[in-house]
Motif scaffolding. Structure first.
Motif, PDB file in Angstrom:
ATOM      1  N   PRO A  19      53.546  19.989 121.956  1.00 32.24           N
ATOM      2  CA  PRO A  19      53.866  20.140 120.526  1.00 32.24           C
ATOM      3  C   PRO A  19      54.973  21.178 120.361  1.00 32.24           C
ATOM      4  CG  PRO A  19      51.505  20.417 120.940  1.00 32.24           C
ATOM      5  CD  PRO A  19      52.214  20.513 122.253  1.00 32.24           C
ATOM      6  N   ALA A  21      56.867  21.229 117.129  1.00 29.18           N
ATOM      7  CA  ALA A  21      57.352  20.915 115.775  1.00 29.18           C
ATOM      8  C   ALA A  21      57.134  22.062 114.797  1.00 29.18           C
ATOM      9  CB  ALA A  21      56.654  19.649 115.259  1.00 29.18           C
ATOM     10  N   PRO A 116      55.154  19.796 109.292  1.00 25.46           N
ATOM     11  CA  PRO A 116      54.361  20.657 110.179  1.00 25.46           C
ATOM     12  C   PRO A 116      53.026  21.045 109.548  1.00 25.46           C
ATOM     13  CG  PRO A 116      56.205  21.897 109.249  1.00 25.46           C
ATOM     14  CD  PRO A 116      56.298  20.511 108.696  1.00 25.46           C
ATOM     15  N   GLY A 118      50.234  21.560 111.082  1.00 26.42           N
ATOM     16  CA  GLY A 118      49.342  22.299 111.983  1.00 26.42           C
ATOM     17  C   GLY A 118      49.299  21.673 113.366  1.00 26.42           C
ATOM     18  N   LEU A 119      48.815  22.487 114.331  1.00 24.27           N
ATOM     19  CA  LEU A 119      48.776  22.040 115.725  1.00 24.27           C
ATOM     20  C   LEU A 119      47.870  20.813 115.893  1.00 24.27           C
ATOM     21  CD1 LEU A 119      49.378  22.414 118.718  1.00 24.27           C
ATOM     22  CD2 LEU A 119      47.605  24.187 118.796  1.00 24.27           C
ATOM     23  N   ALA A 122      49.758  17.872 114.872  1.00 24.04           N
ATOM     24  CA  ALA A 122      50.798  17.558 115.876  1.00 24.04           C
ATOM     25  C   ALA A 122      50.181  16.779 117.036  1.00 24.04           C
ATOM     26  CB  ALA A 122      51.455  18.846 116.373  1.00 24.04           C
ATOM     27  N   LEU A 139      51.626  24.168 124.915  1.00 26.38           N
ATOM     28  CA  LEU A 139      52.426  24.619 123.776  1.00 26.38           C
ATOM     29  C   LEU A 139      53.814  25.025 124.257  1.00 26.38           C
ATOM     30  CD1 LEU A 139      49.955  26.510 121.448  1.00 26.38           C
ATOM     31  CD2 LEU A 139      50.338  24.069 121.801  1.00 26.38           C
TER      32      LEU A 139
HETATM   33  P1  UTP Z   1      52.598  28.520 116.128  1.00 30.20           P
HETATM   34  O1  UTP Z   1      51.303  29.013 115.665  1.00 30.20           O
HETATM   35  O2  UTP Z   1      53.341  29.340 117.121  1.00 30.20           O
HETATM   36  O3  UTP Z   1      53.476  28.236 114.817  1.00 30.20           O
HETATM   37  O4  UTP Z   1      52.376  27.068 116.716  1.00 30.20           O
HETATM   38  P2  UTP Z   1      55.020  28.066 114.624  1.00 30.20           P
HETATM   39  O5  UTP Z   1      55.223  27.504 113.268  1.00 30.20           O
HETATM   40  O6  UTP Z   1      55.646  27.257 115.732  1.00 30.20           O
HETATM   41  O7  UTP Z   1      55.627  29.540 114.741  1.00 30.20           O
HETATM   42  P3  UTP Z   1      55.528  30.788 113.713  1.00 30.20           P
HETATM   43  O8  UTP Z   1      54.113  31.297 113.812  1.00 30.20           O
HETATM   44  O9  UTP Z   1      55.908  30.309 112.356  1.00 30.20           O
HETATM   45  O10 UTP Z   1      56.526  31.752 114.273  1.00 30.20           O
HETATM   46  C1  UTP Z   1      51.817  26.870 118.002  1.00 30.20           C
HETATM   47  C2  UTP Z   1      52.430  25.638 118.630  1.00 30.20           C
HETATM   48  O11 UTP Z   1      52.129  24.482 117.853  1.00 30.20           O
HETATM   49  C3  UTP Z   1      53.310  23.797 117.482  1.00 30.20           C
HETATM   50  C4  UTP Z   1      54.417  24.827 117.574  1.00 30.20           C
HETATM   51  O12 UTP Z   1      55.657  24.206 117.816  1.00 30.20           O
HETATM   52  C5  UTP Z   1      53.950  25.702 118.732  1.00 30.20           C
HETATM   53  O13 UTP Z   1      54.289  25.123 119.993  1.00 30.20           O
HETATM   54  N1  UTP Z   1      53.116  23.267 116.109  1.00 30.20           N
HETATM   55  C6  UTP Z   1      52.589  24.056 115.141  1.00 30.20           C
HETATM   56  C7  UTP Z   1      53.487  21.966 115.840  1.00 30.20           C
HETATM   57  O14 UTP Z   1      53.986  21.228 116.722  1.00 30.20           O
HETATM   58  N2  UTP Z   1      53.285  21.491 114.583  1.00 30.20           N
HETATM   59  C8  UTP Z   1      52.761  22.248 113.583  1.00 30.20           C
HETATM   60  O15 UTP Z   1      52.597  21.735 112.472  1.00 30.20           O
HETATM   61  C9  UTP Z   1      52.397  23.564 113.891  1.00 30.20           C
END
Ligand code: UTP
Length: 305
Positions: A19, A21, A116, A118-119, A122, A139
């Motif tokens: 992920p 995104a 986006p 959330g994880l 994704a 990640l």
């Molecule tokens: P993070 O918690 O690090 O969030 O996501 P973020 O938005 O990337 O970064 P910050 O906190 O705003 O700086 C953890 C992982 O999940 C992916 C991110 O790309 C990262 O690898 N992710 C998160 C998604 O792919 N989609 C999402 O909607 C949220």
């Protein structure tokens, strides 16, 4: 006695989902137009280390979850004919092979996460590509040092015990609120625990100081759970909330085990950890370390006075 898999003979893990995104807000303004996964760690984008790690663990079918503003990720793992021809015409084979390395690493597929959310959301975007086999999730902003292999051990534990496997590190109790936290029971293996509960970014009710980091091997049943998972912490659909459901099952996607990791890891989405990763990896490089280290010592000496 070797552990038993309650789900019967294990289906092999061959696919890795990455992920990438997220918005990367902790790194603004650098990440306004550049994906945080493309930030260079010394001279290679963070994401390439992650893909290399998946390949080293035997997973060379990669699905990257991307989104708006993430084109550079696709370009990085694609051919760049113009650049390759220019380097080839100059006879610069060293740089040419550096350019081609990322393309030849693995088969990389892409799916876009429209928003986006959330994880967990994704990971749900990977359902069609993954199908019915257990799969790895790495990640894109979490680096595990190549000298401390973690993913291969997690795949091994998943194959032996079935269900899903998460990676856990010990953190200071004051830091646990930044992570997903696991309540655990010991098993007959020192580096493996049974996860009994999980909570994302606990405020005052953390059941342990064991924090989840960005490596997972997950049973495909997680997709059905994710389809019904409501937004949790931060208003996002959390992977932790779906894994918590699987942790309560003895089969059908459960149980969930944790592998305790004590090796080197860098969260390159965090500015301080990013700087530490760059300095450490550069200091250890043969082409940079011998000049960097004396400079660092001198710099620190000046800071002290
Ligand atoms: P993070 O918690 O690090 O969030 O996501 P973020 O938005 O990337 O970064 P910050 O906190 O705003 O700086 C953890 C992982 O999940 C992916 C991110 O790309 C990262 O690898 N992710 C998160 C998604 O792919 N989609 C999402 O909607 C949220």
């Amino acid at each position: 006695m070797s552990p038993t898999n309650p789900n019967g003979p294990a289906r092999p893990v061959t696919k890795a989902v990455i992920p990438a995104a997220g918005l990367g807000t902790r790194f603004l303004p650098a990440t306004k137009a550049t994906p945080k996964e493309m930030l260079p760690v010394v001279d290679k984008p963070a994401i390439q280390y992650v893909v290399e790690e998946a390949v080293a663990a035997g997973l060379d079918d990669i699905l990257m979850i991307t989104g708006r503003g993430k084109r550079a990720l696709e370009d990085h793992f694609d051919r760049n004919y113009e650049l390759e021809e220019t380097l080839s015409a100059k006879g610069d084979d060293t740089k040419l092979s550096l350019v081609q390395e990322a393309t030849d690493l693995a088969t990389v597929h892409y799916v876009r996460q429209g928003e986006p959310k959330g994880l967990g959301h994704a990971v749900l975007c990977a359902a069609q590509h993954v199908g019915d086999d257990p799969f790895a999730v790495l990640l894109g902003d979490d680096l595990i040092d190549v000298r401390d292999p973690l993913l291969a051990r997690m795949v091994e534990v998943q194959q032996q015990r079935g269900g899903s496997v998460i990676a856990l590190i010990e953190v200071q109790p004051s830091q646990i609120q930044l992570y997903g936290c696991a309540a655990v029971e010991t098993t007959d293996e020192a580096d493996v625990v049974r996860v009994t509960d999980m909570i994302e970014k606990p405020k005052s009710d953390a059941p342990s100081n064991l924090a989840m980091i960005g490596r997972y091997v997950i049973a495909p049943q997680v997709f059905d759970v994710l389809r019904h998972t409501k937004p949790g912490a931060g208003g996002e659909i959390q992977l932790t909330d779906a894994l918590r459901v699987l942790a309560g099952r003895d089969d059908d996607g459960g149980p969930v085990h944790g592998v305790l990791f004590r090796g080197r890891r860098y969260d390159t989405g965090d500015r301080l950890d990013y700087l530490k990763a760059v300095i450490r990896l550069a200091a250890e490089r043969e082409d940079l370390g011998p000049e960097l280290l004396p400079w660092l010592r001198e710099f620190l000496g000046q800071r002290r006075s």
